[in-house]
Scaffold this active site. Structure first.
Site, short mmCIF file in Angstrom:
data_model
loop_
_atom_site.label_atom_id
_atom_site.label_comp_id
_atom_site.label_asym_id
_atom_site.label_seq_id
_atom_site.Cartn_x
_atom_site.Cartn_y
_atom_site.Cartn_z
N CYS A 91 3.03 77.23 -32.90
CA CYS A 91 3.23 78.25 -31.87
C CYS A 91 2.32 78.03 -30.66
CB CYS A 91 3.03 79.66 -32.41
SG CYS A 91 3.73 80.87 -31.26
N CYS A 148 9.66 80.74 -28.59
CA CYS A 148 8.31 81.27 -28.52
C CYS A 148 8.34 82.57 -27.71
CB CYS A 148 7.41 80.24 -27.85
SG CYS A 148 5.69 80.72 -27.87
P1 FAD Z 1 3.76 77.79 -43.40
O1 FAD Z 1 4.59 79.02 -43.24
O2 FAD Z 1 2.39 77.81 -42.82
O3 FAD Z 1 3.70 77.47 -44.96
C1 FAD Z 1 3.02 76.37 -45.52
C2 FAD Z 1 2.72 76.73 -46.97
O4 FAD Z 1 2.25 75.57 -47.65
C3 FAD Z 1 1.62 77.79 -47.10
O5 FAD Z 1 2.08 78.86 -47.89
C4 FAD Z 1 0.48 77.05 -47.78
O6 FAD Z 1 -0.29 77.85 -48.67
C5 FAD Z 1 1.22 75.95 -48.53
N1 FAD Z 1 0.41 74.78 -48.83
C6 FAD Z 1 -0.44 74.11 -48.00
N2 FAD Z 1 -1.00 73.07 -48.65
C7 FAD Z 1 -0.47 73.07 -49.90
C8 FAD Z 1 -0.63 72.22 -51.02
N3 FAD Z 1 -1.44 71.17 -51.00
N4 FAD Z 1 0.10 72.50 -52.13
C9 FAD Z 1 0.96 73.56 -52.18
N5 FAD Z 1 1.14 74.39 -51.13
C10 FAD Z 1 0.43 74.16 -50.02
N6 FAD Z 1 6.48 81.25 -34.91
C11 FAD Z 1 7.52 81.84 -34.26
O7 FAD Z 1 8.66 81.47 -34.47
N7 FAD Z 1 7.34 82.85 -33.35
C12 FAD Z 1 6.11 83.32 -33.08
O8 FAD Z 1 5.96 84.25 -32.28
C13 FAD Z 1 4.97 82.74 -33.75
N8 FAD Z 1 3.72 83.16 -33.49
C14 FAD Z 1 2.66 82.66 -34.22
C15 FAD Z 1 1.41 83.17 -34.00
C16 FAD Z 1 0.32 82.74 -34.74
C17 FAD Z 1 -1.05 83.31 -34.45
C18 FAD Z 1 0.52 81.77 -35.76
C19 FAD Z 1 -0.65 81.34 -36.63
C20 FAD Z 1 1.77 81.24 -35.99
C21 FAD Z 1 2.86 81.67 -35.21
N9 FAD Z 1 4.14 81.14 -35.38
C22 FAD Z 1 5.22 81.69 -34.69
C23 FAD Z 1 4.34 79.89 -36.17
C24 FAD Z 1 4.92 80.09 -37.57
O9 FAD Z 1 4.18 81.03 -38.31
C25 FAD Z 1 4.93 78.74 -38.28
O10 FAD Z 1 5.51 77.77 -37.43
C26 FAD Z 1 5.73 78.80 -39.58
O11 FAD Z 1 5.11 79.68 -40.48
C27 FAD Z 1 5.87 77.41 -40.17
O12 FAD Z 1 6.43 77.45 -41.46
P2 FAD Z 1 6.05 76.30 -42.53
O13 FAD Z 1 6.82 76.64 -43.76
O14 FAD Z 1 6.19 74.98 -41.91
O15 FAD Z 1 4.49 76.53 -42.79
#
Ligand code: FAD
Ligand code: UQ1
Length: 450
Positions: A201, A379
């Site tokens: 983000c 975003c």
């Molecule tokens: P995540 O949701 O982060 O999930 C990754 C998972 O993997 C976690 O649960 C973690 O515990 C797990 N993991 C890590 N390492 C291991 C391991 N070795 N073994 C097993 N599990 C593990 N997105 C939007 O669309 N709109 C917004 O307005 C927005 N605002 C944001 C604001 C902030 C402050 C933040 C921090 C993020 C924002 N985002 C936004 C971004 C969004 O939250 C992420 O892009 C999204 O959560 C990505 O999903 P993901 O599944 O790739 O990762």
């Protein structure tokens, strides 16, 4: 452990265990057909690594494809967070408690939750290893491990967060410190940073600046605040249309933006931040602060950096249209941990989930993937307590707007969508595998417009 495995040790033993388990699995699935054997607990048709936005969404979709008993999610955390709301938590507009739910409540019913951390991927043997020593094999693997926060790469952090006047919306343990620092602000510099790495983000580091400015105005402290955005980048935003709108706001609200400035040290006890000038390596500047919001450097999770599925930079190396791994055809990636050349957001994950669902279903039938991801990402740029510019764009950094109005204008309706509607959509639709992004709405709203 079998005697054969006991005879060898270390990585070779682990590989052998995987191999034997695969053989045992084939035998046990044969037994399952006769109804006589034990359930295969260490092999799954679809194994999902990570139970965040991408992992849970894909587990729900895969449950519909192959049945809950054939899907497992590896995730160590007890709580699942809706991170996008942290921007508003840091500004005091939402409670942190509203952002999290027990992981157990988001794992689709019947899907196995393996409560452990992945420590090794072995795609050549179709298995992974967890921190509690378990080896798990799979037919199809979906990698959704997110992005790693590297606070420790900044000298003085994370221990500096023990001091007041500093916060970070990027982590569950520091987001409320932002709100505290905002409330404690008396007079001086309010500094907001953007690191010299890819981040998730990419709008969030500046959203909290606009909210802070609005808060200072609301509380009569605006004239005492010198608001500074120190960014490692050379531009305010990667899409021209929204960059123009943001620069107008920056000028109108008297905010200072310094480009190519990278936070390298925090001296929290002295309330000083040290920035390196990226155009003049070695040259640093010390700025004192009354409030500091840190966006940490980020990178691919360590377990991926050292694995065969990673590209040279450590990200999961997938085809940018199908999300299938470039080398291992039964491996797929989604979300922040991939090298998809788009902005890392939950909105992007939603769009990717629909594509990946189709890709995997065709691969399962030995057919060629047809659905193509266009890089859609979004975003919601929160520019105040009741205003949002809704940026939506594709791989070419071209706007791909859903609504039939100019989304580069600040709007209350888009704020309400971000703050009230999106969390409902996330928990009730996306995580249950029923939200693949707003493409259908865009087509509906733009019917007859081209
Ligand atoms: P995540 O949701 O982060 O999930 C990754 C998972 O993997 C976690 O649960 C973690 O515990 C797990 N993991 C890590 N390492 C291991 C391991 N070795 N073994 C097993 N599990 C593990 N997105 C939007 O669309 N709109 C917004 O307005 C927005 N605002 C944001 C604001 C902030 C402050 C933040 C921090 C993020 C924002 N985002 C936004 C971004 C969004 O939250 C992420 O892009 C999204 O959560 C990505 O999903 P993901 O599944 O790739 O990762
Ligand atoms: C979106 O789909 C999504 O994922 C659930 C978000 O993450 C929280 C978003 O912030 C946005 C803006 C979208 C896009 C949705 C619409 C209705 C434009």
């Amino acid at each position: 452990m079998t005697p054969l495995v006991a005879a060898v040790s270390g990585p070779r033993a682990r590989l052998l265990t995987c191999f034997l388990r695969l053989g045992a699995q084939q035998a046990s699935s044969l037994q399952l057909h006769t109804g006589a054997g034990l359930a295969a607990t260490n092999h799954y048709e679809v194994l999902v690594l990570g139970g965040g936005s991408g992992g849970i969404t894909m587990a729900s979709r895969m449950k519909r494809r192959v049945g809950a008993e054939n899907v497992a999610v590896v995730e160590p955390s007890e709580r699942h967070f809706y991170q996008p709301i942290w921007t508003l938590v840091g500004a005091g507009a939402k409670q942190l408690s509203s952002s999290g739910r027990p992981t157990a409540s988001v794992i689709p019913s019947g899907v196995e939750w393996i409560k452990a951390r992945v420590v090794e991927l072995n795609p050549d043997k179709n298995c992974i290893r967890t921190d509690n020593g378990k080896e798990i094999s799979y037919r199809y693997l979906i990698i959704a491990l997110g992005i790693q926060l590297d606070y420790e790469k900044i000298k003085g952090l994370p221990e500096g967060f023990a001091h007041p006047k500093i916060g970070s919306n990027y982590s569950v343990s520091t987001v409320e410190k932002t709100w505290k620092a905002l409330q404690d602000f008396q007079e001086g510099n309010a500094i907001f940073t953007f690191p010299n790495t890819p981040i998730k983000c990419a709008g969030a580091p500046q959203k909290i600046m606009y909210l802070s400015e609005a808060y200072f105005r609301k509380t009569g402290k605006r004239s005492k605040a010198n608001i500074i955005f120190n960014t490692s980048l050379g531009a305010i935003f990667g899409v021209k249309k929204y960059a123009g709108a943001l620069l107008d706001i920056i000028q109108e609200r008297n905010l200072t933006v310094n480009y190519k400035q990278n936070l390298v040290e925090v001296r929290a006890e002295k309330q000083e931040a040290v920035f390196e000038n990226l155009d003049k390596p070695g040259e640093t500047q010390v700025i004192s602060y009354e409030m500091l919001h840190v966006t940490p450097p980020m990178s691919s999770p360590d377990v991926l950096k050292s694995s065969p599925v990673a590209d040279a930079a450590g990200w999961v190396d997938v085809d940018k249209e199908t999300l299938q791994h470039k080398k291992y055809p039964n491996v797929f990636g989604i979300g922040d941990c991939t090298n998809l050349p788009t902005s890392k957001t939950a909105a992007a994950v939603a769009a990717q989930s629909g594509i990946l669902d189709k890709t995997i279903s065709l691969i399962m039938k030995n057919e060629t993937p047809v659905k193509k991801y266009d890089g859609y990402t979004s975003c919601p740029l929160v520019t105040g307590y009741s205003r949002v510019i809704l940026a939506e764009f594709d791989y070419n950094a071209q706007p791909l707007e859903t609504f039939p109005f100019d989304q580069s204008k600040e709007r209350l309706s888009m704020y309400l969508m971000k703050a009230e509607m999106m969390p409902l959509l996330y928990w009730n639709m996306m995580l249950r595998g029923y939200w693949g992004g707003p493409a259908f709405l865009r087509k509906f709203f733009h019917l007859g417009m081209h």
